[in-house]
Scaffold this active site. Structure first.
Site, PDB file in Angstrom:
ATOM      1  N   LYS A  81       0.819  -1.215   0.000  1.00 21.98           N
ATOM      2  CA  LYS A  81       0.000   0.000   0.000  1.00 21.98           C
ATOM      3  C   LYS A  81       0.854   1.266   0.000  1.00 21.98           C
ATOM      4  O   LYS A  81       0.365   2.348  -0.346  1.00 21.98           O
ATOM      5  CB  LYS A  81      -0.955   0.010   1.196  1.00 21.98           C
ATOM      6  N   ASP A  82       2.140   1.148   0.381  1.00 24.81           N
ATOM      7  CA  ASP A  82       3.037   2.302   0.399  1.00 24.81           C
ATOM      8  C   ASP A  82       3.822   2.477  -0.900  1.00 24.81           C
ATOM      9  O   ASP A  82       4.600   3.419  -1.025  1.00 24.81           O
ATOM     10  CB  ASP A  82       4.043   2.179   1.554  1.00 24.81           C
ATOM     11  N   ARG A 129      -8.148   8.593   3.201  1.00 21.53           N
ATOM     12  CA  ARG A 129      -9.141   7.570   2.842  1.00 21.53           C
ATOM     13  C   ARG A 129      -9.982   7.181   4.061  1.00 21.53           C
ATOM     14  O   ARG A 129     -11.218   7.101   3.983  1.00 21.53           O
ATOM     15  CB  ARG A 129      -8.427   6.345   2.280  1.00 21.53           C
ATOM     16  N   ARG A 130      -9.316   6.938   5.185  1.00 25.56           N
ATOM     17  CA  ARG A 130     -10.046   6.555   6.396  1.00 25.56           C
ATOM     18  C   ARG A 130     -10.884   7.712   6.917  1.00 25.56           C
ATOM     19  O   ARG A 130     -11.999   7.502   7.420  1.00 25.56           O
ATOM     20  CB  ARG A 130      -9.064   6.080   7.467  1.00 25.56           C
ATOM     21  N   ARG A 147       0.038  10.076  13.806  1.00 30.29           N
ATOM     22  CA  ARG A 147       1.216   9.588  13.092  1.00 30.29           C
ATOM     23  C   ARG A 147       2.081   8.773  14.042  1.00 30.29           C
ATOM     24  O   ARG A 147       1.841   8.708  15.232  1.00 30.29           O
ATOM     25  CB  ARG A 147       2.063  10.772  12.549  1.00 30.29           C
ATOM     26  N   ARG A 153       1.204   4.701  18.117  1.00 34.53           N
ATOM     27  CA  ARG A 153      -0.209   5.046  17.967  1.00 34.53           C
ATOM     28  C   ARG A 153      -1.054   4.396  19.058  1.00 34.53           C
ATOM     29  O   ARG A 153      -1.949   5.025  19.628  1.00 34.53           O
ATOM     30  CB  ARG A 153      -0.694   4.629  16.573  1.00 34.53           C
ATOM     31  N   CYS A 241      -1.271   8.902  -2.215  1.00 31.37           N
ATOM     32  CA  CYS A 241      -1.526   9.125  -0.795  1.00 31.37           C
ATOM     33  C   CYS A 241      -2.188  10.484  -0.556  1.00 31.37           C
ATOM     34  O   CYS A 241      -2.825  10.699   0.460  1.00 31.37           O
ATOM     35  CB  CYS A 241      -0.203   9.056  -0.039  1.00 31.37           C
TER      36      CYS A 241
END
Length: 312
Positions: A81-82, A129-130, A147, A153, A241
């Site tokens: 995904k990155d 997106r979230r 972050r 987190r 992104c």
């Protein structure tokens, strides 16, 4: 080949992923020396600014790519995904590993679902997106940037800085830290469509045929089909992104594949979504065809406006 060098980020999850790839390769090449070379990427260093404002997903891959191009490593292991959909000259995506749980997850010490969150609840995520998905589901909650690596987190959640946070389920599962919070609840893709390639590892190398042949043992056909559809969708939309895009391909059987996709504004005020079933034999074209359907509905303009908002 006697020695293989894997370039990896230093985060706990990145090291887990690289060690996993090393162990898988060692099964096939027991006599080969395989070592990890650690690097600190720009994305690891800048933790107080949303990714969309400092360059996006490539921030986690650039230093590793330089190491490969300069001959200091043979491959890099990334969370797919990155990985941007376009590569530097001389580099390519050589293999994708078997996919784990692709869903996002709610983590909380107070609430067991998104629907249970009270009005005004503070939810941590920096992903555009979230943020979009959460606002579509619960426009009454408050979103707060989040972050840092997974452990950081979760520590912020446990320090009561948030009522809940959203993370990729697979990262928490791989590190075995689900029990560090009271509730760890994967979210259905019908509610929150994941990022392209989420829960898959992407192996990046040069175009050296010898390296490609060695790493072919890592490639998972199902993950390749799904990620090809997802990455083609994002590539055609020219998204990354910096804009809110969710896309998830799911193989149903040997004939068909389901594709869920959404684009929109970070605040959920506008969105375009589709949920289709397509012929799996045509998987190389599905993503592009679906993206064109989005473009015909105004997705390009929507994403341009979303990007401007993201950079404010």
């Amino acid at each position: 080949m006697e020695k293989l060098v894997i370039a990896t980020r230093r985060s706990q999850l990145a090291l887990w992923q690289s060690e996993f790839v090393k162990s898988e390769l060692q099964k096939h090449y027991p006599d080969m020396e395989i070592v990890l070379q650690e690097f600190m990427t720009k994305g690891d260093k800048i933790l107080d600014v949303p990714l969309a404002k400092i360059g996006g997903k490539g921030l986690f891959t650039k230093e590793l790519e330089i190491a490969i191009l300069e001959g200091n490593a043979h491959l890099a292991v990334h969370s797919l995904k990155d990985v941007p959909t376009q590569f530097e000259d001389g580099l390519q995506l050589t293999a994708v590993t078997k996919r784990y749980d692709p869903r996002d997850a709610l983590l909380s010490n107070k609430y067991s679902s998104i629907s249970e969150l009270p009005t005004g609840a503070v939810v941590g995520t920096t992903s555009l997106r979230r943020r979009m998905a959460l606002k579509l589901l619960r426009p009454d909650i408050e979103l707060k940037d989040l972050r840092g690596n997974i452990n950081t987190r979760i520590a912020k959640l446990n320090a009561d800085e948030y009522d809940a946070i959203i993370l990729a389920a697979t990262g928490v599962q791989k590190l075995g830290i689900q029990n560090e919070v009271k509730y760890f609840v994967p979210i259905s893709t019908d509610e929150m469509i994941p990022s392209m390639g989420q829960a898959t590892l992407g192996i990046e190398t040069t175009t050296d045929p010898k390296i490609i042949e060695i790493l072919s043992v890592l490639n998972d056909k199902n993950a390749q089909i799904e990620s090809t559809i997802e990455r083609s969708f994002v590539h055609t939309l020219e998204g990354g992104c910096q804009v809110p895009i969710g896309v998830k391909a799911t193989i149903i059987d040997d004939k068909s594949v389901r594709v869920q996709a959404i684009v929109g504004m970070p605040d959920g005020s506008e969105s375009i979504s589709e949920d289709i079933t397509a012929d799996i034999n045509n998987y190389e074209n599905i993503g592009q065809t679906l993206a064109q359907l989005f473009i015909d509905q105004g997705a390009k303009d929507l994403l341009e406006r979303a990007e401007k908002v993201a950079f404010k």
